[in-house]
Design an enzyme around this catalytic site. Structure first.
Site, short mmCIF file in Angstrom:
data_model
loop_
_atom_site.label_atom_id
_atom_site.label_comp_id
_atom_site.label_asym_id
_atom_site.label_seq_id
_atom_site.Cartn_x
_atom_site.Cartn_y
_atom_site.Cartn_z
N SER A 1 50.49 -42.31 -25.89
CA SER A 1 49.20 -42.28 -26.51
C SER A 1 48.12 -42.64 -25.49
O SER A 1 48.57 -42.50 -23.30
CB SER A 1 49.02 -43.48 -26.95
OG SER A 1 49.90 -43.60 -28.28
N LEU B 1 48.98 -49.34 -23.71
CA LEU B 1 48.87 -48.09 -24.77
C LEU B 1 50.36 -47.58 -23.99
O LEU B 1 51.06 -47.72 -23.22
CB LEU B 1 48.08 -47.48 -23.88
CG LEU B 1 46.68 -47.55 -25.31
CD1 LEU B 1 45.48 -46.21 -23.88
CD2 LEU B 1 46.66 -47.42 -26.17
N ASP B 2 51.30 -46.89 -25.52
CA ASP B 2 52.28 -46.41 -25.38
C ASP B 2 52.14 -45.25 -24.10
O ASP B 2 51.90 -44.98 -23.88
CB ASP B 2 53.46 -46.60 -26.22
CG ASP B 2 52.74 -45.40 -27.53
OD1 ASP B 2 52.53 -44.42 -26.97
OD2 ASP B 2 52.28 -45.77 -28.40
N LEU B 3 53.37 -44.63 -23.51
CA LEU B 3 54.13 -43.65 -23.23
C LEU B 3 53.33 -42.47 -23.65
O LEU B 3 52.41 -41.55 -23.03
CB LEU B 3 55.14 -44.05 -22.89
CG LEU B 3 55.35 -42.55 -21.10
CD1 LEU B 3 54.44 -42.61 -20.27
CD2 LEU B 3 56.91 -42.34 -21.33
#
Length: 206
Positions: A45, A41-43
């Site tokens: 999210s 999960l990106d930073l």
């Protein structure tokens, strides 16, 4: 281990040789053992991340062959007309390739924003954010609420819990409508042997 990754936390294990102001999701789980995150999960999210020491399970959940669903609740700018939702559902081009069909529905509408439910069966880098921006509705918040059969449930940001035996067994099962690779290989082998026998009979009859 199911973890609710908050925004601002890295979804990888971090790099001990570099300095970063952001903690890693592994830091949220003070348990011994070589646990690693399944997927990313990106930073910016948040939501469900699975930590495991089972490489086979991680492969099953991340390999495109299995087409496991991942469900997200997404807050976007503006209100999406029906034709925009249809474009998202049928797929748009990213990096020269069309995205796979997605389930996209409206959860609620606010004054200047819309909450969406988005279900993907593929996982390109920052896919939801890129598609939403392309369609003119940038993402303001993104929460993953389900990986295959595993749900985020009542976990709060930063919390974690152990999976039940039933949850692990469900994750190890093939998705509905997708036979296991072992079964598929055996089925192909039987068909190939049958075709070979038919070819031999045909040559003898000639």
């Amino acid at each position: 281990i199911a973890v609710y990754k908050p925004r601002g936390v890295l979804s990888d294990l971090g790099n001990p040789t570099t300095t970063t102001e952001h903690p890693a999701v592994r830091d949220l789980v003070p348990l011994p053992g070589h646990l690693f995150p399944v997927g990313r999960l990106d930073l910016s999210s948040e939501g469900l991340i699975l930590l495991t020491d089972d490489g086979a399970l991680a492969h099953r959940l991340t390999h495109p062959r299995y087409a496991h669903e991942k469900e997200y609740h997404v807050l976007v700018e503006g209100h999406l007309p029906a034709e925009t939702l249809d474009r998202w559902r049928t797929g748009v081009f990213l990096d020269g390739r069309r995205t796979a069909p997605a389930d996209v529905s409206v959860l609620s509408v606010e004054r200047n924003h819309t909450w969406l439910r988005v279900v993907l069966r593929e996982g390109r880098k920052r896919q939801i954010r890129r598609v939403a921006a392309m369609l003119g509705h940038p993402v303001r918040r993104l929460i993953r609420v389900r990986i295959a059969t595993l749900e985020l449930g009542t976990l709060k940001p930063g919390q974690y819990r152990h999976l039940t035996d039933a949850e692990v067994a469900a994750l190890q099962s093939p998705p509905t409508g997708h036979p296991s690779p072992k079964h598929s290989r055996h089925a192909r082998s039987r068909k190939e042997r049958k075709r070979g026998r038919n070819r031999k009979r045909s040559r003898k009859q000639r």
